[in-house]
Design a protein around this motif. Structure first.
Motif: not given
Length: 160
Positions: A93-95, A82-91, A104-113
């Motif tokens: 997502c960085e954390a 859920r956190l990774a899906a909210n791309v506007e919450d940059v801080d 790894p699946t969540v990291l793969a999503r964040l790799a496209r942030h």
């Protein structure tokens, strides 16, 4: 300690209680419902904070609280998604991208942030799989590509 007592203690005493390693999950749950975001941040940082409390704090209105929950190793995977899906919450997502417990699946999503710093945190995360790193090796930002190239070379000499 009862819920009533936890709500009546001073903010300083509540913060001490939230930081105490022996504080029970039940007491952390109660403390996490207090109005002070700094106290909720301390609760989210507690080593033994219950996963259900962390999941709720990952959706807190205060970014510091969300970030503290995002880096906690016990944050449930569903809350991470859920956190990774909210791309506007940059801080947050960085954390999350810096949390070694992030799947790894969540990291793969964040790799496209869209945020370069989020992608850099993914590149530095020891849990990022080779496929995610290879995706980042083609990143539009040279800084990300260079960081990933170094990591891939260390993992598999001769990669570059």
């Amino acid at each position: 300690m009862s819920d009533d007592r936890l709500f009546s203690v001073s903010p300083v005493a509540a913060a001490r209680q939230a930081a105490d390693p022996s504080t029970s999950g039940t007491d952390l749950e109660s403390l996490s419902r207090r109005a002070d975001p700094r106290l909720r941040q301390v609760v989210a940082s507690h080593a033994f904070c219950p996963p259900a409390v962390l999941a709720r704090l990952a959706e807190d209105p205060d970014v510091r609280v969300r970030c503290a929950a995002a880096v906690h190793p016990a944050l449930p995977a569903a809350a991470m998604r859920r956190l990774a899906a909210n791309v506007e919450d940059v801080d947050a997502c960085e954390a999350l991208a810096s949390n070694p417990s992030t799947p790894p699946t969540v990291l793969a999503r964040l790799a496209r942030h869209p945020g370069m710093n989020v992608r850099l945190h993914v590149a530095r995360n020891v849990s990022a799989d080779t496929r995610t790193l290879e995706t980042l090796a083609r990143d539009v930002e040279g800084l990300v590509r260079n960081r990933v190239s170094d990591i891939l070379a260390a993992r598999a000499p001769g990669w570059a």
